[in-house]
Design an enzyme around this catalytic site. Structure first.
Site, PDB file in Angstrom:
ATOM      1  CB  CYS A 123      -0.968  -0.003   1.171  1.00 25.36           C
ATOM      2  SG  CYS A 123      -0.248  -0.578   2.711  1.00 25.36           S
ATOM      3  CG  HIS A 182      -0.842   3.998   4.408  1.00 31.05           C
ATOM      4  ND1 HIS A 182      -1.611   3.752   5.519  1.00 31.05           N
ATOM      5  CD2 HIS A 182      -0.422   2.790   3.953  1.00 31.05           C
ATOM      6  CE1 HIS A 182      -1.666   2.441   5.729  1.00 31.05           C
ATOM      7  NE2 HIS A 182      -0.965   1.836   4.794  1.00 31.05           N
TER       8      HIS A 182
END
Ligand code: A2P
Length: 337
Positions: A133, A246
């Site tokens: 990710c 994130h």
């Protein structure tokens, strides 16, 4: 190779998890041509219902015979399940798109961010890997800079949300927060330390070289996806008490000079990237705002004044969407084109 059809039988392995649920809703949102959706999880979730296109479909227990008739299997149930069941799915005739790290560095397995290296999908042996990710968010911003000025060296620090660990970690942040605000003791099960009101410079296991696996995934996957072994990258991966998205603080050295405005221009043109950068109005990407978005957001774009050719940027992307489920579904869309 995938036989072309009007509609496909799709399986989601890990359908009850944080990424699996997102896969199911993205398949629906993007009108993926599905004749039958098979939802697979552990026996703990057998019979649990998940909504898809107005129907409540039951989760079934993942087993060796789960893949009969399946055309495309999206895996997000951890490396152990991928190692055991992805070859079973391929033997049953499915193409596997795997979100775990199990096969990412296998030379036979394409590791794909469609905006960057969709061409590598032309050759596969049944398994295609979805990158980490943090790597996906980072490379969506690095690729246009690399194409414009050749990226030489990258120093990245991540600020990764708990949903990257999975649904138990989401629960742990919520329950620790509630406990602490009620002056109660906390329970720590998923992480080695309290995650509420705390940052942990530790994601995945530690390696002999002192880095974590998560940090080395970014190093190795970057080279494979960018098809350039000369890019030097060093990372510090930090888990922060944020539920979703994130963020990454990135320092980039390039071969030729790319000014901040030129960087804004090339980033703005890249599909799937949004430049959100107006400090005069306090506008920069925030994890809360990017949550649920498909695009990777880039802000705080400025020149690094300590080197001749350097940039600092701040990236935020939804780790469950572009960082995982959306990227996997985009790969599936390429396969059926
Ligand atoms: P389950 O919900 O039944 O535990 P997350 O990454 O959010 O923790 O989700 C992990 C996903 O992987 C869940 O859907 C989980 O199912 C699934 N999973 C975990 N262990 C197994 C297993 N042994 N067999 C099949 N699915 C599993």
């Amino acid at each position: 190779m995938l036989e072309k059809k009007n509609k496909y039988v799709v399986a989601v392995v890990g359908a009850t998890g944080a990424v699996g649920r997102e896969m199911v809703s993205i398949l629906d949102e993007r009108n993926f041509p599905i004749s039958d959706l098979v939802l697979l999880a552990s026996e703990r979730s057998e019979g649990e219902r998940i909504e898809f296109r107005g129907k409540n479909l039951p989760a079934r227990k993942l087993a060796k015979d789960s893949f009969k008739g399946v055309d495309i299997a999206l895996f997000s149930a951890g490396s152990e399940r991928s190692l055991k069941f992805a070859p079973v799915a391929v033997a049953a005739g499915a193409v596997v798109i795997d979100n775990s790290s199990a096969f990412r560095m296998d030379p036979q397995v394409p590791l794909v961010v469609p905006e960057i290296n969709a061409h590598s999908l032309e050759k596969h042996a049944g398994i295609i890997a979805n990158p980490n990710c943090s790597t996906i968010g980072l490379l969506m911003a690095l690729k246009p800079i690399h194409d414009a000025a050749k990226v030489k060296r990258v120093v990245v620090t991540t600020f990764q949300s708990v949903s990257g660990t999975g649904k138990e970690a989401i629960d742990e942040l919520a329950s620790q927060t509630v406990a602490l605000l009620n002056f109660k003791d906390i329970e720590t099960k998923v992480y080695p330390h309290q995650i509420a009101f705390n940052c942990l410079p530790h994601i995945d296991g530690f390696l002999e070289n002192g880095y974590t696996r998560e940090e080395m995934k970014m190093v190795n996957e970057t080279r494979k996806i960018m098809e350039d072994d000369t890019i030097r990258l060093t990372a510090t991966a930090v888990r922060v008490p944020v539920f979703r998205c994130h963020a990454e603080s990135v320092n980039i050295e390039t071969g030729t000079k790319l000014g901040a405005n030129e960087a804004r221009a090339v980033l703005s043109k890249f599909p799937g990237v949004i430049v959100y950068d107006d400090p005069s109005r306090n506008l920069y990407p925030l994890q809360l705002d990017v949550s649920g978005k498909d695009e990777v957001y880039v802000g705080r774009i400025r020149e690094d004044e300590t080197v001749p050719n350097g940039l600092n940027i701040w990236i935020v992307s939804d780790n469950l969407r572009k960082g995982a489920a959306l990227n996997a579904v985009q790969i599936a869309e390429h396969l059926i084109k």
